[in-house]
Write a protein that holds these residues in place. Structure first.
Motif: not given
Length: 512
Positions: A51-52, A160-163, A167-170, A211-226
């Motif tokens: 992840v890092n 799945s762990f990375l996403f 994003f908090g999804c599974f 494979g073309t599915t989109q995921q939006r809305g980074l969790v706050e901790t990741m939004a701060d880091r990315l």
């Protein structure tokens, strides 16, 4: 101008590449991390290091490309497949990532291979029985670590762990799901019989998406880091082999993609599932109406590295002014095709396709007093290539002979190896120059997802410089004589591999 990120999460390296809307490469960044091998057969990754690494390379490449975050329109992902990570009820790791390269489930695989369930299971899932398979890994975990399995609320993988962390999804893409040995590739759903064998339920597994599915809305901790907008779409993409096919434009049955890095792979994209009656090849889903058929091989460039370390004369390296690989390639180029009748089977790390035998062992056949280290070096390179050819031949048998092969990977640094591949396969080989195929494939899936292109085949239009290698008649004639002997010897040796592996294990105890 719109820009797209392709991120390729590999076994020891994560790479991020920025492309413009014409798929022209703008900038690249990468980061390495260890593969933990602290026990016999172990090959694990630390999930948080992955992840890092993803966060770091994305931030680094966007900064290096001198782009504003809003110029990135989508991020597509490629990752290794056939990994397993056990998670608690908060999706936190109970284990490290058990990678495709982990062979501790070998005994379980052998038992399943010999059972009546093997053929129908393969026919439904398209995944050969082997320790790499997440199904077999889970069966092994049930036996070796029942306490961990009892604690596991969820069973994930790298993607799945990375996403989940982002994003908090599974969720996981269909190509990763279909390579687990637990997914019915014709019904596009988790296979109930396989899940029963693994001792888990579908509720413990990720939701399967295209494979073309989109995921939006980074969790706050990741939004701060990315350093990206919080709502930039991340695209699930596919596993790295499939993304390589997309990246080199090998998305139809007339073009085979071959990768020769530390390991190797031979793949073709079809518009229908292809199940091999002899279970030599895999068949995984790629995208809507597309499947990837082929074979992964354990023994690629890593075997050549072994040979170079042990067979190249240190004085020759000192006198050459180059490195040991320069010397090895020069020696091989000057040694006759066929290595004076010396044949090498490259199974130093067991083998997946076409044998699917974790106990397979390497060997030289035909040694005489006249053979030299130069012959042995050439035989090693030829043996790796002929092993790849055995998988290529099965693909031709099941799908049809392709017009050409596009080959990528570290092998391409060797001009003699490029030509050897064309000669052994007796097929035109194209080698892209300076090119991260899996990352480009991931970026292409992202482009398709947001409407920048309508098909993954659009990558055939981007500006890739290809070097072409045509088979040479005399070399082809020699290899056509060698290949049948290579295959016949393989058949003679295969029944002894299990005994050899057991002997080596017993003898190792005397040295402890």
């Amino acid at each position: 101008m719109s820009y797209y990120l392709g991120v390729d999460v590999g076994t020891t390296t994560t790479r991020a590449v920025v492309y413009d809307q014409t798929a022209r490469k703008i900038q690249e960044a990468s980061q390495t991390y260890p593969l933990y091998r602290q026990a016999d057969g172990m090959a694990e990754q630390e999930p948080r290091q992955l992840v890092n690494a993803v966060v770091d390379v994305i931030n680094e490449v966007v900064a290096a490309a001198d782009l504003t975050p809003n110029e990135i329109k989508a991020v597509g992902f490629s990752s290794s497949n056939q990994s397993v990570i056990l998670l608690d009820d908060h999706y936190q790791p109970l284990t490290r990532v058990i990678t495709w390269a982990d062979t501790r489930a070998a005994r379980v695989a052998k038992r399943v291979q010999q059972s009546l369930t093997a053929q129908p299971l393969y026919s439904r899932t398209g995944t050969p029985i082997h320790p790499m398979s997440p199904l077999i890994k889970l069966m092994w975990l049930q036996e070796a670590h029942p306490d961990l399995m009892a604690k596991a609320a969820y069973v994930g993988d790298v993607k799945s762990f990375l996403f989940n962390q982002l994003f908090g999804c599974f969720k996981v893409d269909i190509s990763i799901a279909s390579s687990t040995g637990m997914f019915n590739i014709t019904k596009s759903e988790w296979d109930s019989e396989a899940l029963k064998m693994a001792g888990i339920s579908s509720d413990q597994l990720p939701q399967v998406v295209n494979g073309t599915t989109q995921q939006r809305g980074l969790v706050e901790t990741m939004a701060d880091r990315l350093n990206l907008p919080k709502d930039v779409p991340f695209i699930f993409g596919a596993y790295d082999g499939a993304m390589t096919n997309v990246g080199v434009g090998a998305t139809a049955e007339d073009t085979v993609a071959i990768t020769i890095g530390s390991s190797a792979g031979v793949r073709v994209v079809t518009d229908h599932p292809v199940i091999d009656p002899e279970q030599r090849l895999f068949c995984y889903c790629l995208d809507e109406g597309k499947w990837v058929v082929g074979g992964p091989l354990n023994n690629g460039g890593a075997v050549f590295d072994w040979a170079v370390r042990h067979m190249v004369d240190t004085n020759a390296v000192r006198n050459s002014g180059g490195d040991q690989f320069d010397v090895a390639n020069s020696v091989i180029a000057e040694t006759p095709v066929g290595a004076h009748g010396l044949i090498f089977h490259p199974f130093l790390g067991g083998e997946r396709a076409p044998l699917w035998d974790a106990n397979a062992r390497g060997s030289f056949s035909g040694l005489t007093p006249l053979h030299t280290r130069a012959d042995m070096l050439r035989a090693v390179m030829e043996g790796i290539t002929m092993n790849i050819a055995t998988v290529f031949q099965v693909l031709c048998e099941l799908v049809g002979r392709p017009k050409s092969v596009t080959a990528t990977g570290g092998f391409s640094r060797s001009l003699v190896w490029r030509q050897m591949l064309a000669d052994v396969l007796n097929t035109e080989v194209k080698v892209p120059q300076h090119f991260a195929a899996a990352a480009l494939g991931a970026a292409t899936m992202a482009m398709k997802s947001v409407g920048q292109t309508t098909t993954v085949a659009a990558t055939t239009n981007h500006d890739i410089v290809m070097a072409d290698y045509q088979p040479q008649a005399q070399a082809v004639d020699i290899y056509q004589q060698v290949l049948p002997i290579f295959t016949r010897l393989e058949g003679f040796l295969t029944p002894s591999y299990q005994s050899l592996a057991a002997l080596q294990e017993r003898l190792s105890h005397y040295q402890e």
